[in-house]
Design an enzyme around this catalytic site. Structure first.
Site, PDB file in Angstrom:
ATOM      1  N   HIS A  13      -5.678  -3.008  -2.681  1.00 19.50           N
ATOM      2  CA  HIS A  13      -5.379  -2.036  -3.742  1.00 19.50           C
ATOM      3  C   HIS A  13      -5.407  -2.651  -5.138  1.00 19.50           C
ATOM      4  O   HIS A  13      -5.120  -1.972  -6.114  1.00 19.50           O
ATOM      5  CB  HIS A  13      -4.027  -1.367  -3.474  1.00 19.50           C
ATOM      6  CG  HIS A  13      -4.003  -0.636  -2.180  1.00 19.50           C
ATOM      7  ND1 HIS A  13      -4.485   0.647  -2.027  1.00 19.50           N
ATOM      8  CD2 HIS A  13      -3.599  -1.028  -0.953  1.00 19.50           C
ATOM      9  CE1 HIS A  13      -4.360   1.016  -0.766  1.00 19.50           C
ATOM     10  NE2 HIS A  13      -3.829   0.017  -0.090  1.00 19.50           N
ATOM     11  N   SER A  68       0.795  -1.226   0.000  1.00 10.80           N
ATOM     12  CA  SER A  68       0.000   0.000   0.000  1.00 10.80           C
ATOM     13  C   SER A  68       0.829   1.278   0.000  1.00 10.80           C
ATOM     14  O   SER A  68       0.339   2.321  -0.415  1.00 10.80           O
ATOM     15  CB  SER A  68      -0.965  -0.001   1.187  1.00 10.80           C
ATOM     16  OG  SER A  68      -0.300  -0.286   2.387  1.00 10.80           O
ATOM     17  N   LYS A 106     -12.122   1.251  -1.494  1.00  9.40           N
ATOM     18  CA  LYS A 106     -11.076   1.848  -2.343  1.00  9.40           C
ATOM     19  C   LYS A 106     -11.585   1.883  -3.783  1.00  9.40           C
ATOM     20  O   LYS A 106     -12.469   2.673  -4.071  1.00  9.40           O
ATOM     21  CB  LYS A 106      -9.780   1.083  -2.121  1.00  9.40           C
ATOM     22  CG  LYS A 106      -9.240   1.399  -0.716  1.00  9.40           C
ATOM     23  CD  LYS A 106      -8.072   0.602  -0.255  1.00  9.40           C
ATOM     24  CE  LYS A 106      -7.692   1.112   1.143  1.00  9.40           C
ATOM     25  NZ  LYS A 106      -6.944   0.130   1.921  1.00  9.40           N
TER      26      LYS A 106
END
Ligand code: PLP
Length: 411
Positions: free
Chosen positions: A223, A195, A254
């Protein structure tokens, strides 16, 4: 006489100390939706800092789906999943999430969580309980996310699990340790995309190692989900991985643009987490309206629109890699929308973030303990809502600021 209030004076002293080390963190208040232009502390800034990679957080269809979900199911779930909070919207979402990984994980089931932090905590502590105390070992990549670190710590306290850290760029020591490991349960854990660096874990090699040494492999693709793979299904799709041993964690706040997370694994593992996953069992279920909105988000992720948003993201990444040059600061070799610039000292990172702010950019300085000491950085992230022109302007601003910070250092 007033009693001396120890805790309060400790708090004041500790915070003052953080402030002198340039490590005190401050909240900034936004007054607009998460998007590439954001109103922050009453000023309009160009944001290159969110994890809203596909630009879905303010998408009209998702706003509508959330409102529709609230109309259908109200605003609160009222209880934990095992009491009465498990709604049809949660069930539909879990089935859809499992279908995203079904080519990669045979007999896949999925479990929805309110946050990725809770998903990791639950998956790690819960899976370890498959073995008797002291009869499991965990191998965790040393740059893994804090929620993994905390899950591993909790497992080690609750289940006397032995813990070994490994470097994801150097797997030899992991293999050596596994060779000697005679424990009946072994769990390897890695971020899919790291990350703070943006690099991708060696998923193929790790899967082979898990197969060879009879380990489970937990991949936290916070991610990568929505971003990697032709259909946005994540790291397993991108690298065409299939394994019964994979426990896939994805987050939904996200790239998916909403909120929440999930664990996807073979159905018996999911069933086990429902039995023994304490953070899951003892949390109130996420509002069903959120799950309803997420179904729409998953539909967009897989659609032509999702593909075109990923194409835009990849164009931005290529442009950055080709056009961004620094004289002293360091770019990181990353092919994801996370593109950090390493400045080293906390002071330089803060100075750069401040200068960027003056120029109308929102790119926070990331400092220890989020990143290793001496590697303070600007964590730049792209969204599919950014244009190439936005990026060109950012590149010019960064080049100017690097010079200013260098000059500042001399004086
Ligand atoms: C953000 C993140 C999490 C936590 O997910 P939340 O839904 O924000 O709690 C977990 N793992 C990684 C790698 C993350 O980046």
């Amino acid at each position: 006489m007033k009693k001396i209030f120890n805790a309060l004076s400790m708090a004041n002293k500790q915070i003052a100390e953080l402030d002198t080390q340039l490590l005190k963190r401050r909240l900034r208040i936004t007054e607009s939706p998460c998007d590439t232009e954001t109103i922050v502390d009453q000023r309009k800034l160009n944001a290159f800092c969110s994890n809203d990679y596909l630009g879905l957080a303010n998408h009209p269809e998702l706003i509508q789906a959330l409102a529709e979900g609230a109309n259908l199911y109200g605003v609160g779930s009222g209880a934990s999943h095992l009491i009465s909070g498990h709604n049809i919207a949660h069930d539909l979402l879990e089935k859809k999430l499992a279908s995203f990984q079904s080519k990669h994980i045979p007999n896949a089931g999925a479990l929805f969580f309110s946050t990725g932090y809770l998903a990791n905590l639950t998956a790690i502590t819960g899976l370890i309980k498959l073995a008797k105390p002291g009869e499991a070992s965990i191998y965790s990549a040393n740059l893994n996310h804090a929620s993994i670190i905390d899950g591993v710590r909790l497992a080690s306290i609750q289940s006397k699990t032995s813990v070994t850290l490994f470097d994801h760029q150097q797997l030899e020591s992991l293999v050596e340790a596994l060779k000697k490991d005679t424990k009946p349960l072994k769990l390897i854990i890695t971020d899919g995309v790291f990350s703070m660096d943006g690099d991708i874990t060696p998923i193929k090699a790790l899967t082979e190692i898990a197969e060879q040494y009879d380990a489970l492999l937990l991949v936290d693709d916070a991610h990568g989900f929505g971003v990697l793979g032709e259909l946005g299904h994540g790291i397993l799709e991108q690298f065409d991985i299939t394994s019964e041993r994979i426990v896939y964690v994805g987050t939904l706040g996200k790239a998916a643009g909403v909120s929440g997370a999930f664990v996807c694994a073979q159905a018996p593992f999911i069933d086990w987490l429902i039995q023994k996953g304490r953070p899951y069992i003892y949390s109130t279920a996420t509002p069903p309206a959120i799950a309803h909105a997420l179904l729409q988000s998953l539909a967009i992720i897989e659609s032509e629109e999702g593909k075109s948003r990923r194409r835009q993201l990849n164009q931005l990444i290529t442009h950055w890699q080709n056009e961004m040059y620094f004289s002293d600061w360091k770019k990181v070799d990353s092919c994801t929308p996370i593109q950090p610039v390493i400045l080293g000292s906390n002071a330089n990172a803060l100075a750069a973030a401040k200068l960027l702010d003056d120029m109308g950019y929102w790119i926070p300085a990331i400092r220890p303990p989020t990143v290793p000491a001496g590697s303070a950085r600007l964590r730049i992230t792209f969204s599919a809502n950014h244009s190439i022109k936005d990026l060109q302007e950012l590149i010019q601003a960064l080049q100017k600021i690097e010079q200013q910070v260098q000059v500042g250092k001399l004086s």
